[in-house]
Design an enzyme around this catalytic site. Structure first.
Site, mmCIF file in Angstrom:
data_model
loop_
_atom_site.group_PDB
_atom_site.id
_atom_site.type_symbol
_atom_site.label_atom_id
_atom_site.label_comp_id
_atom_site.label_asym_id
_atom_site.label_seq_id
_atom_site.Cartn_x
_atom_site.Cartn_y
_atom_site.Cartn_z
ATOM 1 N N GLU A 1 -8.985 -9.201 4.713
ATOM 2 C CA GLU A 1 -9.299 -7.809 4.380
ATOM 3 C C GLU A 1 -10.717 -7.672 3.833
ATOM 4 O OE1 GLU A 1 -6.342 -5.695 2.108
ATOM 5 O OE2 GLU A 1 -7.662 -3.955 1.818
ATOM 6 N N LYS B 1 4.583 -11.511 3.068
ATOM 7 C CA LYS B 1 3.125 -11.701 2.916
ATOM 8 C C LYS B 1 2.807 -11.866 1.437
ATOM 9 C CE LYS B 1 -0.037 -8.266 3.733
ATOM 10 N NZ LYS B 1 -0.626 -8.035 2.400
ATOM 11 N N SER C 1 0.840 -1.206 0.000
ATOM 12 C CA SER C 1 0.000 0.000 0.000
ATOM 13 C C SER C 1 0.875 1.256 0.000
ATOM 14 C CB SER C 1 -0.921 0.007 1.226
ATOM 15 O OG SER C 1 -0.173 -0.150 2.417
HETATM 16 O O1 KIV Z 1 -0.378 -3.349 1.752
HETATM 17 C C1 KIV Z 1 -0.938 -3.269 2.843
HETATM 18 O O2 KIV Z 1 -0.865 -2.255 3.544
HETATM 19 C C2 KIV Z 1 -1.719 -4.409 3.301
HETATM 20 C C3 KIV Z 1 -2.590 -4.203 4.496
HETATM 21 C C4 KIV Z 1 -3.759 -3.423 4.102
HETATM 22 C C5 KIV Z 1 -2.963 -5.467 5.144
HETATM 23 O O3 KIV Z 1 -1.677 -5.438 2.715
#
Ligand code: KIV
Length: 285
Positions: A194, A118, A50
């Site tokens: 999410e 992740k 993000s």
């Molecule tokens: O990229 C990000 O900030 C995320 C969160 C919203 C979990 O994946």
């Protein structure tokens, strides 16, 4: 386990062991200053892709590259001591094959010093996640709304309405629950959920053996995550699931406006901001 100044940094197994225990506090962090501020309060710092939206002003997270994630990941690891740092695998760094995913994730772990990565996606990435976890890379899953798939999802709406309505009507899992189950079966130590409607998020969290971290998902999740700039009120548009715990955006605006006015009217810099003011009398100015 890494030790720094006697402080033990949390690891993926530490987070895994928190299922059903004390709530897990997670925030995004993209840079050294925010990592330093958030670290004492958080169990997980996520270097989320993000950052493409928040820092770089991109419309989507798709233009974010592995190099960008590595630079920001390095800063966050260096500035934190306690939290587990998880770095997002950006679009196109892992989808082609499990071998591509391993090579990208290994580079991220080696060059940032983070404790886990992740990966967005469920059932289709089960094999990839299993390949990584079997080779020493802790993986956090991410199901429900997966922003890297925005062009196939169509919009940032909450996920799982029909699936929630069908809960209990059959023994078959719906798509989101099946995604979560596949990610867990593949060895993920935790899952971000999410924008999933409440009854479904609640149901999945209760039936998932690894900690669930909600963002726009149930309070029944084992932990919560928000984008730091959203919860501090630094971003203009925020989703329903964001609570603004501060209004730094307006504070920053007021500070910059005051600086601009002081430069224009000549009250900045003042005598206290100058070097060698005492020499003025000496040189007769
Ligand atoms: O990229 C990000 O900030 C995320 C969160 C919203 C979990 O994946």
């Amino acid at each position: 386990m890494s030790v720094h100044d006697g402080m033990k940094r949390l690891t993926a197994p530490d987070i895994y062991a928190r299922k059903g225990g004390a709530k897990i506090v997670a925030l995004t962090a993209y840079h050294a200053w925010s990592a330093k501020l958030a670290d004492p309060h958080c169990d997980i710092l996520l270097v989320g892709d993000s950052l493409g939206n928040v820092l770089y002003g991109f419309e989507t997270t798709l233009p974010v590259t592995l190099d960008m994630m590595i630079m920001h990941g390095r800063a966050v690891v260096a500035a934190s001591r306690r939290a587990l740092v998880v770095v997002d695998m950006p679009f196109e760094s892992y989808e082609r094959s499990k071998e591509q995913a391993f090579s990208s994730a290994a580079q991220v772990m080696r060059e940032t010093g983070c404790g886990a990565v992740k990966i967005e996606g469920g059932i289709h990435f089960g094999e990839t996640i299993a390949f990584l976890t079997a080779r020493g890379i802790p993986v956090m899953g991410h199901v429900g709304l997966t922003p890297q798939s925005i062009h196939t999802i169509g919009s940032f709406r909450a996920q799982g309405k029909e699936e929630a309505a069908a809960l209990g009507a059959s023994n078959e899992m719906g798509a989101i629950e099946a995604d979560a189950a596949a990610v867990v079966a593949a060895g993920a130590f935790s899952i971000v959920m999410e924008a999933i409607v409440e009854p479904l998020a609640h149901h999945i969290s209760k039936n998932t053996p690894v900690p669930t971290i909600g963002i726009g998902a149930s309070a029944a999740c084992d932990g919560q995550i928000l984008v730091l700039e959203d919860m501090l009120g630094m971003t203009k548009r925020t989703a329903r699931f964001v609570r603004r715990f501060a209004e730094l955006g307006s504070e920053i605006d007021a500070g910059i406006a005051a600086y601009s006015a002081a430069v224009k009217n000549g009250t900045f810099p003042g005598r206290q901001n100058l070097y060698g003011v005492e020499l003025l009398n000496f040189i007769g100015d």
